[in-house]
Design an enzyme around this catalytic site. Structure first.
Site, PDB file in Angstrom:
ATOM      1  CB  CYS A 157      -0.726  -2.780  -0.031  1.00  0.00           C
ATOM      2  SG  CYS A 157       0.142  -4.244   0.561  1.00  0.00           S
ATOM      3  CD  GLU A 193       0.869  -2.218  -3.482  1.00  0.00           C
ATOM      4  OE1 GLU A 193       1.398  -1.320  -2.809  1.00  0.00           O
ATOM      5  OE2 GLU A 193       0.632  -3.355  -3.018  1.00  0.00           O
ATOM      6  CE  LYS A 235       1.330   1.160   0.683  1.00  0.00           C
ATOM      7  NZ  LYS A 235       1.982  -0.140   0.376  1.00  0.00           N
TER       8      LYS A 235
END
Length: 320
Positions: free
Chosen positions: A160, A44, A126
C-alpha cells in the site's frame, strides 16, 4: 529468454474467518495452477481481512472489532501457514500474500512469500502503518526491505502506502528486484484511491525496470452491508479503490486491469524486457550518482530483548 506466467488476484475474504479465507486462497491457488500460473500476488492482509473498521469507527468504539481481528489473525508458524505452503508446493507456484499477523499481544501488517516448493522465503512487516492503521498494527523493521531469490526470479514486496515512500522503493530497486509484488486493501477510498494506486504502481515499474504485479481486495455488497451493520459506517469509505493490474518495465499494462468484482489478471512476463528498460535508465546503476545521492538502509532485525552473556570470575560456566 525467461518468461514467467503471473497472476494478480482480486479476491474477497470470508469476513471474520481466518480458516474460511485461507480455504478461499487455497482454492484460488489450485485454480490458477490449472492455468499454468507460476507466480501469484494476493491482496494486502486478505487473511483474515483488512481492518476496514479502523477507518470508519471512532477509536473508543472499535475495541470489540480490534479484539475480533486479534482472535482471527495469523500466527507463524500455524496450521494455516502450513496449508498455504502445501498449496504453493502442490501448484509449483510462488505465492505472495498479505496477512494480519499476531505476535504475542500485537498485530502486524505482514507480507509472506512462499517459494514454489512451499518454503516461506520472506516474512516482512509494513514499516509504517498508515493513518488509521496505526491504531491496529505495530511497525515493522528494515529486515524486509530487500528482494529475495525465488523459482521465478528476484522478488521484492511492499504494501500500500509504502509505495509512496521513495526510499523504501529504492531499497528494493538497488537490491535488484525483477518482479515487484504490490498489494493494497481495495474496496476502500473511492475512485481517487484507485487512481493513486494506478499512478503509484506504473511509476514504480518505470523507475525500477521491474514487472509490477499489483493486487487489491474486494468486498461484495453483502460484505459491505455486514461492515456497515457492525460499525454504523456509511458505504462510501468501503467502496471503490480497486486497481488490480500487471505492469511491464515500460509502464504498460499486460492484460486489462481489474477494477471491480473478483477475478485475476494473468500475463506472461518476459524478463528480457528488464534489460530493454535498463539500457535506457538503470536507477541503481549507470543512471545513479552515488557521490551525490545515496541511501542508508538498516536491515537489522529488531527485538525487544537482548541477552548479554558474561563469564563468572571462576570462568567455569556462563551466567546470563
Amino acid at each position: 529468454m525467461t518468461v514467467i506466467r503471473a497472476a494478480a488476484v482480486q479476491i474477497s475474504p470470508v469476513l471474520y474467518s481466518r480458516e474460511g479465507t485461507v480455504q478461499r486462497v487455497i482454492a484460488k491457488i489450485e485454480e490458477l495452477a490449472l492455468r499454468d500460473v507460476q507466480f501469484a500476488t494476493f491482496p494486502e492482509t486478505v487473511i483474515p481481512y483488512y481492518p476496514y473498521f479502523s477507518f470508519v469507527t471512532r477509536p473508543f468504539e472499535m475495541r470489540s472489532e480490534h479484539l475480533r481481528l486479534m482472535d482471527q489473525a495469523v500466527t507463524i508458524p500455524s496450521p494455516e501457514i502450513d496449508a498455504i505452503s502445501a498449496a504453493a508446493r502442490g501448484a509449483n507456484m510462488v505465492v505472495s500474500i498479505g496477512v494480519t499477523e499476531r505476535d504475542g499481544g500485537s498485530l502486524y501488517n505482514t507480507q509472506l512469500l512462499f517459494d514454489a516448493d512451499g518454503t516461506l522465503i520472506q516474512r516482512r512487516r509494513k514499516i509504517s502503518p498508515t493513518y488509521h492503521e496505526r491504531m491496529v498494527w505495530g511497525q515493522g523493521d528494515g529486515s524486509g526491505l530487500r528482494a529475495v531469490d525465488s523459482a521465478v526470479g528476484r522478488i521484492g514486496q511492499l504494501a500500500c502506502f509504502e509505495h509512496f515512500n521513495p526510499l523504501a522503493r529504492y531499497a528494493l530497486i538497488d537490491d535488484g528486484e525483477q518482479i515487484h509484488s504490490s498489494m493494497f486493501p481495495g474496496s476502500f477510498g473511492g475512485d481517487l484511491f484507485a487512481q493513486q494506486t494506478e499512478i503509484s504502481v506504473r511509476n514504480h515499474a518505470l523507475e525500477s525496470a521491474a514487472f509490477v504485479v499489483n493486487a487489491t481486495g474486494w468486498l461484495d455488497a453483502d460484505q459491505q452491508a455486514q461492515i456497515m451493520a457492525d460499525t454504523g459506517a456509511p458505504i462510501a469509505p468501503i467502496s471503490g479503490g480497486n486497481f488490480t493490474a500487471i505492469v511491464s518495465p515500460q509502464g504498460e499494462y499486460l492484460g486489462e486491469p481489474l477494477r471491480s468484482g473478483e477475478g485475476q489478471v494473468i500475463a506472461d512476463l518476459d524478463l528480457s524486457l528488464i534489460n530493454t528498460r535498463k539500457v535506457l535508465m538503470d536507477a541503481a546503476g549507470h543512471y545513479s550518482r552515488p557521490e551525490l545521492l545515496s541511501l542508508t538502509v538498516d536491515r537489522t532485525t529488531r527485538a525487544q530483548l537482548h541477552e548479554h552473556l558474561e563469564l563468572t570470575e571462576e570462568a567455569d560456566h556462563v551466567r546470563i
